[in-house]
Design a protein around this motif. Structure first.
Motif, PDB file in Angstrom:
ATOM      1  N   TYR A   6      -8.651   4.031   0.220  1.00 41.89           N
ATOM      2  CA  TYR A   6      -8.050   3.966  -1.031  1.00 41.89           C
ATOM      3  C   TYR A   6      -8.641   4.963  -1.916  1.00 41.89           C
ATOM      4  CZ  TYR A   6      -6.288  -0.324   0.593  1.00 41.89           C
ATOM      5  OH  TYR A   6      -5.786  -1.248   1.774  1.00 41.89           O
ATOM      6  N   ASP A  53       1.710  -1.922   5.907  1.00 36.76           N
ATOM      7  CA  ASP A  53       2.088  -0.867   5.321  1.00 36.76           C
ATOM      8  C   ASP A  53       1.455   0.384   6.175  1.00 36.76           C
ATOM      9  OD1 ASP A  53       3.621  -2.156   3.513  1.00 36.76           O
ATOM     10  OD2 ASP A  53       1.937  -2.253   2.164  1.00 36.76           O
ATOM     11  N   HIS A  58      -1.690  -4.872   3.349  1.00 35.68           N
ATOM     12  CA  HIS A  58      -1.509  -3.684   3.265  1.00 35.68           C
ATOM     13  C   HIS A  58      -1.728  -2.991   4.820  1.00 35.68           C
ATOM     14  CE1 HIS A  58      -3.138  -2.759  -1.073  1.00 35.68           C
ATOM     15  NE2 HIS A  58      -2.151  -3.634  -0.970  1.00 35.68           N
ATOM     16  N   SER A 111      -7.095   1.188  -7.044  1.00 34.62           N
ATOM     17  CA  SER A 111      -5.544   1.816  -6.591  1.00 34.62           C
ATOM     18  C   SER A 111      -5.111   1.147  -5.074  1.00 34.62           C
ATOM     19  CB  SER A 111      -5.787   3.234  -6.147  1.00 34.62           C
ATOM     20  OG  SER A 111      -4.533   3.818  -5.743  1.00 34.62           O
ATOM     21  N   ASP A 112      -3.870   1.140  -5.042  1.00 34.82           N
ATOM     22  CA  ASP A 112      -3.296   0.725  -3.618  1.00 34.82           C
ATOM     23  C   ASP A 112      -2.772   1.755  -2.722  1.00 34.82           C
ATOM     24  OD1 ASP A 112      -3.977  -1.919  -4.151  1.00 34.82           O
ATOM     25  OD2 ASP A 112      -2.176  -2.416  -4.905  1.00 34.82           O
ATOM     26  N   LYS A 113      -3.043   3.083  -3.416  1.00 32.42           N
ATOM     27  CA  LYS A 113      -2.718   4.351  -2.832  1.00 32.42           C
ATOM     28  C   LYS A 113      -3.778   4.714  -1.899  1.00 32.42           C
ATOM     29  CE  LYS A 113      -1.381   9.212  -3.490  1.00 32.42           C
ATOM     30  NZ  LYS A 113       0.087   9.108  -2.776  1.00 32.42           N
ATOM     31  N   SER A 168       2.354   7.136   1.372  1.00 34.92           N
ATOM     32  CA  SER A 168       3.465   8.171   1.384  1.00 34.92           C
ATOM     33  C   SER A 168       2.831   9.678   1.365  1.00 34.92           C
ATOM     34  CB  SER A 168       4.141   8.025   0.073  1.00 34.92           C
ATOM     35  OG  SER A 168       3.321   8.215  -1.208  1.00 34.92           O
ATOM     36  N   ASP A 169       1.485   9.886   1.337  1.00 32.51           N
ATOM     37  CA  ASP A 169       0.969  11.181   1.411  1.00 32.51           C
ATOM     38  C   ASP A 169       1.327  11.617   2.749  1.00 32.51           C
ATOM     39  OD1 ASP A 169      -0.888  13.422   1.459  1.00 32.51           O
ATOM     40  OD2 ASP A 169      -2.547  12.469   0.858  1.00 32.51           O
ATOM     41  N   ALA A 216       0.957  -1.028  -0.028  1.00 33.28           N
ATOM     42  CA  ALA A 216      -0.010  -0.068  -0.085  1.00 33.28           C
ATOM     43  C   ALA A 216       0.975   1.383   0.111  1.00 33.28           C
ATOM     44  CB  ALA A 216      -0.833   0.017   1.192  1.00 33.28           C
ATOM     45  N   ASP A 217       0.286   2.141  -0.717  1.00 31.50           N
ATOM     46  CA  ASP A 217       1.193   3.351  -0.779  1.00 31.50           C
ATOM     47  C   ASP A 217       0.785   4.240   0.319  1.00 31.50           C
ATOM     48  OD1 ASP A 217       2.299   5.845  -1.309  1.00 31.50           O
ATOM     49  OD2 ASP A 217       1.851   5.997  -3.460  1.00 31.50           O
ATOM     50  N   GLN A 220      -5.326   7.433   1.106  1.00 36.48           N
ATOM     51  CA  GLN A 220      -5.333   8.924   1.151  1.00 36.48           C
ATOM     52  C   GLN A 220      -6.143   9.265   2.567  1.00 36.48           C
ATOM     53  OE1 GLN A 220      -7.018  10.344  -2.314  1.00 36.48           O
ATOM     54  NE2 GLN A 220      -9.267   9.631  -1.670  1.00 36.48           N
TER      55      GLN A 220
END
Length: 144
Positions: free
Chosen positions: A30, A104, A101, A35-37, A5-6, A2-3, A39
């Protein structure tokens, strides 16, 4: 992976942890179904009750919550919980990725006393969560 990084995620995390603000929860969703990002979706100061209103049945989300409770007449404690929400109508592929995820997410929302897996909004009622927090907290003088 999972991203996470935000930078808004870490800012909200610090805000929930701070004694100087009223913010006591944050919600990560998500970006889209594919998406795996992750927010930051929202934050609030209304505790678990307010957070429950922001959870969607078709989504998987992560929340970080400051829970305040009394151990006895003289003392109040604050503990943090990590909520892993998998709504009852969440897609199968999203559910399958949650365990990976979660690791992460835990690298960003690092400090918490208990992890609360939630499949229904009733899983986020405050009283049973406070019981878990008391048990995790060590000394308990009220027989819980």
């Amino acid at each position: 992976m999972a991203d996470v990084s935000d930078p808004k995620i870490d800012e909200a995390y610090q805000d929930v942890r701070s004694d100087k603000t009223d913010t006591n929860w944050l919600l990560l969703d998500y970006e889209s179904d594919r998406s795996d990002k992750l927010q930051l979706t929202s934050t609030g100061s209304g505790g678990l009750a307010e957070l429950r209103d922001h959870l969607e049945d078709g989504r998987a989300s992560y929340a970080y919550v400051r829970v305040q409770y009394s151990n006895d007449k003289e003392s109040t404690r604050e503990k943090f919980i990590l909520v892993v929400w998998i709504g009852p109508n969440c897609k199968v592929m999203r559910k399958a990725k949650i365990s990976v995820h979660s690791a992460d997410v835990k690298s960003v929302l690092r400090v918490y006393s208990v992890e609360v897996p939630a499949r229904e909004k009733d899983d986020l009622k405050e009283e049973p969560i406070v019981v878990k927090l008391r048990k995790a907290g060590g000394a308990s003088y009220d027989g819980v």
